[in-house]
Design a protein around this motif. Structure first.
Motif, PDB file in Angstrom:
ATOM      1  N   ASP A   1     -23.726 -24.032  17.667  1.00 23.38           N
ATOM      2  CA  ASP A   1     -23.194 -25.127  16.853  1.00 23.38           C
ATOM      3  C   ASP A   1     -22.979 -26.403  17.671  1.00 23.38           C
ATOM      4  O   ASP A   1     -22.197 -27.272  17.286  1.00 23.38           O
ATOM      5  N   PHE A   2     -23.693 -26.559  18.760  1.00 23.43           N
ATOM      6  CA  PHE A   2     -23.520 -27.708  19.651  1.00 23.43           C
ATOM      7  C   PHE A   2     -23.627 -29.038  18.919  1.00 23.43           C
ATOM      8  O   PHE A   2     -22.842 -29.946  19.132  1.00 23.43           O
ATOM      9  N   ASP A   3     -24.615 -29.163  18.023  1.00 21.91           N
ATOM     10  CA  ASP A   3     -24.825 -30.438  17.332  1.00 21.91           C
ATOM     11  C   ASP A   3     -23.774 -30.702  16.254  1.00 21.91           C
ATOM     12  O   ASP A   3     -23.729 -31.778  15.672  1.00 21.91           O
ATOM     13  N   ARG A   4     -22.913 -29.722  15.969  1.00 21.18           N
ATOM     14  CA  ARG A   4     -21.855 -29.907  14.974  1.00 21.18           C
ATOM     15  C   ARG A   4     -20.468 -29.892  15.612  1.00 21.18           C
ATOM     16  O   ARG A   4     -19.467 -30.050  14.913  1.00 21.18           O
ATOM     17  N   MET A   5     -20.383 -29.697  16.907  1.00 21.47           N
ATOM     18  CA  MET A   5     -19.077 -29.621  17.590  1.00 21.47           C
ATOM     19  C   MET A   5     -18.347 -30.951  17.441  1.00 21.47           C
ATOM     20  O   MET A   5     -18.913 -32.007  17.673  1.00 21.47           O
ATOM     21  N   GLY A   6     -17.108 -30.911  17.014  1.00 21.41           N
ATOM     22  CA  GLY A   6     -16.299 -32.111  16.863  1.00 21.41           C
ATOM     23  C   GLY A   6     -16.665 -32.947  15.653  1.00 21.41           C
ATOM     24  O   GLY A   6     -16.197 -34.078  15.506  1.00 21.41           O
ATOM     25  N   GLN A   7     -17.487 -32.406  14.781  1.00 26.70           N
ATOM     26  CA  GLN A   7     -17.967 -33.164  13.623  1.00 26.70           C
ATOM     27  C   GLN A   7     -16.807 -33.631  12.739  1.00 26.70           C
ATOM     28  O   GLN A   7     -16.763 -34.788  12.330  1.00 26.70           O
ATOM     29  N   GLN A   8     -15.872 -32.745  12.446  1.00 30.40           N
ATOM     30  CA  GLN A   8     -14.760 -33.114  11.568  1.00 30.40           C
ATOM     31  C   GLN A   8     -13.887 -34.189  12.216  1.00 30.40           C
ATOM     32  O   GLN A   8     -13.432 -35.110  11.535  1.00 30.40           O
ATOM     33  N   GLU A   9     -13.658 -34.111  13.522  1.00 35.23           N
ATOM     34  CA  GLU A   9     -12.866 -35.115  14.218  1.00 35.23           C
ATOM     35  C   GLU A   9     -13.520 -36.498  14.125  1.00 35.23           C
ATOM     36  O   GLU A   9     -12.851 -37.513  13.918  1.00 35.23           O
ATOM     37  N   VAL A  10     -14.841 -36.540  14.245  1.00 36.60           N
ATOM     38  CA  VAL A  10     -15.560 -37.819  14.145  1.00 36.60           C
ATOM     39  C   VAL A  10     -15.446 -38.373  12.737  1.00 36.60           C
ATOM     40  O   VAL A  10     -15.184 -39.565  12.536  1.00 36.60           O
ATOM     41  N   VAL A  11     -15.612 -37.505  11.732  1.00 34.91           N
ATOM     42  CA  VAL A  11     -15.491 -37.952  10.345  1.00 34.91           C
ATOM     43  C   VAL A  11     -14.090 -38.487  10.098  1.00 34.91           C
ATOM     44  O   VAL A  11     -13.914 -39.556   9.492  1.00 34.91           O
ATOM     45  N   ASP A  12     -13.056 -37.766  10.585  1.00 30.13           N
ATOM     46  CA  ASP A  12     -11.675 -38.226  10.416  1.00 30.13           C
ATOM     47  C   ASP A  12     -11.453 -39.584  11.074  1.00 30.13           C
ATOM     48  O   ASP A  12     -10.749 -40.446  10.530  1.00 30.13           O
ATOM     49  N   LEU A  13     -12.030 -39.810  12.237  1.00 27.52           N
ATOM     50  CA  LEU A  13     -11.871 -41.093  12.938  1.00 27.52           C
ATOM     51  C   LEU A  13     -12.468 -42.229  12.114  1.00 27.52           C
ATOM     52  O   LEU A  13     -11.902 -43.320  12.016  1.00 27.52           O
ATOM     53  N   PHE A  14     -13.646 -42.000  11.519  1.00 26.64           N
ATOM     54  CA  PHE A  14     -14.293 -43.045  10.738  1.00 26.64           C
ATOM     55  C   PHE A  14     -13.584 -43.293   9.400  1.00 26.64           C
ATOM     56  O   PHE A  14     -13.587 -44.386   8.874  1.00 26.64           O
ATOM     57  N   GLU A  15     -12.986 -42.254   8.857  1.00 22.88           N
ATOM     58  CA  GLU A  15     -12.331 -42.380   7.567  1.00 22.88           C
ATOM     59  C   GLU A  15     -10.852 -42.740   7.711  1.00 22.88           C
ATOM     60  O   GLU A  15     -10.145 -42.856   6.702  1.00 22.88           O
ATOM     61  N   GLY A  16     -10.384 -42.882   8.946  1.00 26.14           N
ATOM     62  CA  GLY A  16      -9.019 -43.303   9.165  1.00 26.14           C
ATOM     63  C   GLY A  16      -7.974 -42.224   8.940  1.00 26.14           C
ATOM     64  O   GLY A  16      -6.820 -42.546   8.698  1.00 26.14           O
ATOM     65  N   GLU A  17      -8.345 -40.977   9.016  1.00 25.27           N
ATOM     66  CA  GLU A  17      -7.395 -39.899   8.789  1.00 25.27           C
ATOM     67  C   GLU A  17      -6.824 -39.339  10.081  1.00 25.27           C
ATOM     68  O   GLU A  17      -6.055 -38.393  10.050  1.00 25.27           O
ATOM     69  N   ALA A  18      -7.187 -39.894  11.192  1.00 22.68           N
ATOM     70  CA  ALA A  18      -6.688 -39.355  12.470  1.00 22.68           C
ATOM     71  C   ALA A  18      -5.613 -40.235  13.054  1.00 22.68           C
ATOM     72  O   ALA A  18      -5.474 -41.367  12.823  1.00 22.68           O
TER      73      ALA A  18
END
Length: 82
Positions: free
Chosen positions: A65-82
């Motif tokens: 799953d290397f290409d998906r590692m941290g995917q949710q964290e990146v999405v949260d950063l872009f959507e302002g949820e972090a």
């Protein structure tokens, strides 16, 4: 590094070698202006070996799953949820 043509190298080889030994820097022998060989003193440091891609083959395992590692964290950063 000094460049000399083949004719000059043949004619003055002893002098060129003496200068290289005294100065610590070698010279390049060229043919028709194109560098052919490098002559360096035996005391000169060895050039660093170029590292090649794949030198860790068999020593490192990349997760499936290397290409998906941290995917949710990146999405949260872009959507302002972090």
């Amino acid at each position: 590094m000094r460049t000399v043509n083949i004719h000059e190298a043949k004619t003055h080889l002893s002098r060129l070698i003496d200068e290289a030994m005294k100065g610590g820097e070698g010279f390049v022998i060229a043919k028709a202006g194109r560098p052919m060989v490098r002559v360096v003193p035996m005391t000169a440091p060895e050039p660093q070996q170029t590292r090649r891609l794949g030198f860790l083959t068999g020593h490192v395992k990349i997760p499936d799953d290397f290409d998906r590692m941290g995917q949710q964290e990146v999405v949260d950063l872009f959507e302002g949820e972090a």
